[in-house]
Scaffold this active site. Structure first.
Site, PDB file in Angstrom:
ATOM      1  CD  GLU A 120      -2.926  -1.305   0.237  1.00 21.15           C
ATOM      2  OE1 GLU A 120      -2.915  -0.473  -0.699  1.00 21.15           O
ATOM      3  OE2 GLU A 120      -3.721  -2.257   0.291  1.00 21.15           O
ATOM      4  CG  HIS A 144      -4.507   0.023   5.656  1.00 25.54           C
ATOM      5  ND1 HIS A 144      -5.885   0.081   5.632  1.00 25.54           N
ATOM      6  CD2 HIS A 144      -4.196  -1.172   5.110  1.00 25.54           C
ATOM      7  CE1 HIS A 144      -6.361  -1.033   5.104  1.00 25.54           C
ATOM      8  NE2 HIS A 144      -5.354  -1.816   4.778  1.00 25.54           N
ATOM      9  CG  HIS A 146      -7.018  -5.320   7.699  1.00 27.64           C
ATOM     10  ND1 HIS A 146      -6.500  -6.480   7.156  1.00 27.64           N
ATOM     11  CD2 HIS A 146      -6.736  -4.336   6.800  1.00 27.64           C
ATOM     12  CE1 HIS A 146      -5.926  -6.203   5.979  1.00 27.64           C
ATOM     13  NE2 HIS A 146      -6.039  -4.904   5.753  1.00 27.64           N
ATOM     14  CD  GLU A 174     -14.901  13.473  24.765  1.00 28.24           C
ATOM     15  OE1 GLU A 174     -13.790  13.863  24.404  1.00 28.24           O
ATOM     16  OE2 GLU A 174     -15.616  14.089  25.590  1.00 28.24           O
ATOM     17  CG  HIS A 215      -9.218  -3.436   2.709  1.00 31.86           C
ATOM     18  ND1 HIS A 215      -8.524  -3.474   1.525  1.00 31.86           N
ATOM     19  CD2 HIS A 215      -8.281  -3.572   3.670  1.00 31.86           C
ATOM     20  CE1 HIS A 215      -7.234  -3.656   1.763  1.00 31.86           C
ATOM     21  NE2 HIS A 215      -7.063  -3.708   3.064  1.00 31.86           N
TER      22      HIS A 215
HETATM   23  P1  13P Z   1       1.108  -5.367   3.087  1.00 35.47           P
HETATM   24  O1  13P Z   1       1.522  -6.641   3.785  1.00 35.47           O
HETATM   25  O2  13P Z   1       1.725  -5.271   1.701  1.00 35.47           O
HETATM   26  O3  13P Z   1       1.381  -4.148   3.924  1.00 35.47           O
HETATM   27  O4  13P Z   1      -0.456  -5.434   2.835  1.00 35.47           O
HETATM   28  C1  13P Z   1      -1.349  -5.576   3.897  1.00 35.47           C
HETATM   29  C2  13P Z   1      -2.654  -4.893   3.660  1.00 35.47           C
HETATM   30  O5  13P Z   1      -3.332  -4.560   4.614  1.00 35.47           O
HETATM   31  C3  13P Z   1      -3.091  -4.636   2.283  1.00 35.47           C
HETATM   32  O6  13P Z   1      -4.166  -3.742   2.262  1.00 35.47           O
HETATM   33 ZN    ZN Z   2      -5.307  -3.812   4.122  1.00 32.33          ZN
END
Ligand code: 13P
Ligand code: ZN
Length: 277
Positions: A120, A144, A146, A174, A215
């Site tokens: 990413e 980023h 999950h 908040e 995602h």
């Molecule tokens: P990477 O292992 O390349 O960082 O990818 C993980 C991910 O969350 C892809 O969206």
């Molecule tokens: Zn991801």
């Protein structure tokens, strides 16, 4: 010869590694899920410079940003587990330098034994570019994760920034103070390339957080604490919203738009007006 692990005692690296561990402990980083990049300050680059090696090749990114030419980023590695960052930082994270054209990186430290920056990285890079511009250089972190509750909500709510923002603002008092600008929403896209990078960075011109449908979540901020705190607050609000939905009970009351305006007034923040009724 200096050990290249000495760099890990420098404060910025310690903060970075700590954030990876914090995210893992929250349950946001199954396997290699999620990634973190940090745009280094000139004085941090100076402190780390003695550990850099510059003989590795420049690699084109497929995206370009003139305002990031010559910058240095700490990045997680592609396919690396955030859980393992603390255990072996030199293999799971690295530092990359951007070339003068702003379209390629080269590894100057870490990612030992053939590692590469996160898949990413193009998304992180374009988001850094627009957030640097939007915040007058203050934004340094793109994260980023999950985050399960946010992902779950992308199956239940329309993929619309106004709907998501209102649901999250109403889920904990908040929230409007922490993200008064709301959250953007990117529809489902194939991860890891220039297309999702461009779509996300378009939204990040206006938002400091963007949901990726089915995602996860992208957050930005000036430092590790603020960015982690933003991720945490949004995810916690999503969790509360889901709990309320899952209870199967009718909603008897919520935070009204007048309440939201009152919070904004007293806390001195400006809410995105078009998201209020
Ligand atoms: P990477 O292992 O390349 O960082 O990818 C993980 C991910 O969350 C892809 O969206
Ligand atoms: Zn991801």
């Amino acid at each position: 010869m200096v050990s290249n692990l000495g760099i890990l005692n420098i404060e910025v690296l310690r903060g970075y590694v700590q954030m990876c561990s914090d995210g893992w402990q929250q349950g946001w980083h199954e396997r290699n899920g999620g990634n973190l990049t940090y745009r280094m300050k000139p004085n941090e680059v100076e402190k780390c410079h003695m550990f850099f090696q510059t003989e590795r090749p420049w690699m084109p990114m497929g995206v370009q940003a003139a305002n990031l030419a010559g910058e240095y980023f700490i990045t997680t590695g592609s396919g690396k587990f955030l859980r393992n960052v603390e255990l072996k930082p030199q293999e799971n994270i690295g530092i990359v330098q951007i070339n003068e054209a702003g379209d390629s990186w080269r590894i100057v430290w870490g990612l030992e034994n053939g590692g590469q920056p996160t898949s990413e990285f193009p998304s992180h890079f374009l988001n850094h570019s627009v957030r640097k511009e939007a915040t007058d250089g203050a934004c340094r972190v793109i994260y980023h994760a999950h985050t399960p509750a946010i992902i779950a909500l992308t199956y239940l709510l329309p993929l619309d920034a106004r709907v998501f923002t209102r649901a999250l603002w109403q889920s904990a008092t908040e929230c409007p103070v922490v993200f008064p600008g709301g959250v953007g929403v990117v529809p489902w896209m194939v991860p890891g390339g220039p297309a999702i990078a461009r779509a996300t960075s378009e939204l990040m011109k206006e938002y400091d957080a963007a949901v990726w449908a089915h995602h996860g979540l992208f957050c930005s901020g000036a430092d590790f604490d603020l960015t982690f705190g933003l991720m945490y607050t949004i995810e916690k609000a999503a969790e509360i919203y889901l709990k309320v939905l899952s209870s199967g009970q009718p909603i008897l009351q919520t935070i009204t738009d007048d309440d939201l305006r009152a919070i904004a007034h007293d806390f001195g923040v400006t809410l995105r007006e078009e998201f209020l009724d």
